[in-house]
Design an enzyme around this catalytic site. Sequence first.
Site, short mmCIF file in Angstrom:
data_model
loop_
_atom_site.label_atom_id
_atom_site.label_comp_id
_atom_site.label_asym_id
_atom_site.label_seq_id
_atom_site.Cartn_x
_atom_site.Cartn_y
_atom_site.Cartn_z
N GLU A 46 1.06 -1.16 0.07
CA GLU A 46 0.09 0.16 0.06
C GLU A 46 1.11 0.95 0.23
O GLU A 46 0.59 2.25 -0.35
CB GLU A 46 -1.36 -0.04 1.49
CG GLU A 46 -2.06 -1.31 1.23
CD GLU A 46 -3.14 -0.78 2.43
OE1 GLU A 46 -2.63 -2.01 3.38
OE2 GLU A 46 -4.20 -0.50 2.13
N GLU B 193 -3.55 -9.77 4.40
CA GLU B 193 -4.88 -9.66 4.98
C GLU B 193 -5.71 -10.99 5.70
O GLU B 193 -6.33 -11.08 6.57
CB GLU B 193 -5.71 -8.34 4.58
CG GLU B 193 -4.50 -7.36 4.35
CD GLU B 193 -3.25 -6.59 3.29
OE1 GLU B 193 -3.38 -8.05 2.12
OE2 GLU B 193 -2.92 -6.20 3.44
C1 1HE Z 1 7.13 -9.14 11.94
C2 1HE Z 1 6.26 -8.67 10.56
C3 1HE Z 1 5.39 -7.97 10.46
C4 1HE Z 1 7.79 -10.24 9.69
N1 1HE Z 1 4.66 -7.76 11.73
N2 1HE Z 1 6.93 -8.39 13.02
N3 1HE Z 1 1.89 -9.20 6.38
C5 1HE Z 1 2.20 -10.48 6.55
O1 1HE Z 1 1.76 -11.30 7.29
C6 1HE Z 1 3.91 -11.11 6.71
C7 1HE Z 1 4.18 -11.02 7.63
N4 1HE Z 1 5.81 -11.50 7.83
C8 1HE Z 1 6.72 -12.32 7.29
O2 1HE Z 1 5.19 -13.36 5.95
C9 1HE Z 1 7.75 -13.03 6.99
O3 1HE Z 1 7.84 -12.14 7.69
C10 1HE Z 1 8.71 -12.15 5.64
C11 1HE Z 1 8.72 -13.16 4.53
C12 1HE Z 1 8.36 -11.13 5.69
C13 1HE Z 1 10.49 -12.00 6.17
O4 1HE Z 1 10.48 -13.95 6.48
P1 1HE Z 1 11.95 -13.98 7.04
O5 1HE Z 1 12.18 -15.40 7.14
O6 1HE Z 1 12.80 -13.61 6.62
O7 1HE Z 1 11.38 -13.38 8.45
P2 1HE Z 1 10.52 -13.76 9.79
O8 1HE Z 1 11.89 -14.76 11.07
O9 1HE Z 1 10.34 -14.77 9.50
O10 1HE Z 1 10.93 -12.39 10.52
C14 1HE Z 1 11.60 -11.25 11.29
C15 1HE Z 1 11.41 -10.69 12.30
O11 1HE Z 1 10.37 -10.08 11.54
C16 1HE Z 1 10.02 -11.46 13.17
O12 1HE Z 1 10.62 -11.42 14.69
P3 1HE Z 1 11.78 -11.97 15.59
O13 1HE Z 1 11.80 -10.85 16.67
O14 1HE Z 1 11.10 -13.65 15.94
O15 1HE Z 1 12.96 -11.75 15.15
C17 1HE Z 1 9.01 -11.93 12.70
O16 1HE Z 1 7.93 -11.80 13.56
C18 1HE Z 1 9.35 -10.46 12.41
N5 1HE Z 1 7.98 -9.95 11.50
N6 1HE Z 1 7.08 -9.56 9.65
C19 1HE Z 1 5.65 -8.14 13.08
N7 1HE Z 1 4.65 -7.94 10.00
C20 1HE Z 1 -3.10 -1.31 7.05
S1 1HE Z 1 -3.62 -2.81 6.93
C21 1HE Z 1 -2.41 -3.30 5.88
C22 1HE Z 1 -2.57 -4.90 6.45
C23 1HE Z 1 -1.23 -6.01 6.28
O17 1HE Z 1 -0.44 -5.20 5.88
S2 1HE Z 1 -1.44 -7.61 6.17
C24 1HE Z 1 0.39 -8.05 5.71
C25 1HE Z 1 1.11 -8.33 6.95
#
Ligand code: 1HE
Length: 261
Positions: free
Chosen positions: A112, A132
């Site tokens: 977005e 989402e």
């Molecule tokens: C996060 C987030 C996040 C990672 N919020 N903390 N977005 C999603 O549904 C995407 C969610 N994220 C993922 O699917 C993956 O993290 C990725 C594909 C982006 C990257 O994977 P990777 O293996 O490189 O990293 P990871 O181990 O999953 O994440 C590293 C850290 O970032 C980890 O935290 P840690 O404390 O365990 O190291 C994750 O929890 C953190 N992290 N993504 C919070 N999104 C206005 S409305 C909009 C609505 C949306 O955006 S919906 C989509 C949300």
Amino acid sequence: MSAHVTYALEGPVALIGLDRADKRNALSEEMIAAIGEAATRAGEEARVGILHSHGEHFSAGLDLAEALRTRDTADRLRPRSRRWHAAFDRIARGPIPFVAALGGAVIGGGLELAAAAHIRVADETAYFALPEAQRGIFVGGGGSVRIQRLLGTARMTDLMLTGRVLRADEAERFNLVQYVTPRGEALARARQLAEGIAANAPLSNHAITSGLPRMPDLSHDDGLFFESLLAAYAAADAGTAGRLRDFVEKRAAPVAPEHSS
Ligand code: 1HE
């Protein structure tokens, strides 16, 4: 400004950087406010803005941990979405063009944000998704308007219902991005584009970025009338007469395809 959003002015170009690589640039409320402030500042002192990221991923979208912590009633979530709209509108409908340099995850709210820019450049590592529905939420940062306009209803519906992930080449085919570069080269390409755009007449740039996106909301007749106003507005730029003279007197570079020498 947030610790997770950087701002730098390089000549006529303002660079706004997402700087939370350990969380894949997940967008917190504080970051959204900072992006809005940075976009306002860029509009005041730069001729072009660039949105980019520190680290491999542009943005994993909404900070889901913060969303879980602050889960609340609809009457408090709605204004939160409006704050995203207000911040991103300062990019999309502010006084200057923005170019987004994308790589890695461009997901949900990250897409977005990218959609608020006027040009998107992705390197070949970029991937795009709208998960989402899998998280039990909906787009809230302008995506149902801006991303839908880029992709079309059928493709956006497909992405949202199925969780389909697009590669950079698919995103280019689907009109989400305009340029695809080799790995790690999106920011350099965005800078190159920004320098060219900065050399345009500012009022023409403004007519393009703030006038064109309003056209689909107008009737044919109103659109043509608005176009005539924009044409008069752009031609009133202080530099227009000099630019026309430069061409007529053979000082301006002619239009040429990129591959010609
Ligand atoms: C996060 C987030 C996040 C990672 N919020 N903390 N977005 C999603 O549904 C995407 C969610 N994220 C993922 O699917 C993956 O993290 C990725 C594909 C982006 C990257 O994977 P990777 O293996 O490189 O990293 P990871 O181990 O999953 O994440 C590293 C850290 O970032 C980890 O935290 P840690 O404390 O365990 O190291 C994750 O929890 C953190 N992290 N993504 C919070 N999104 C206005 S409305 C909009 C609505 C949306 O955006 S919906 C989509 C949300």
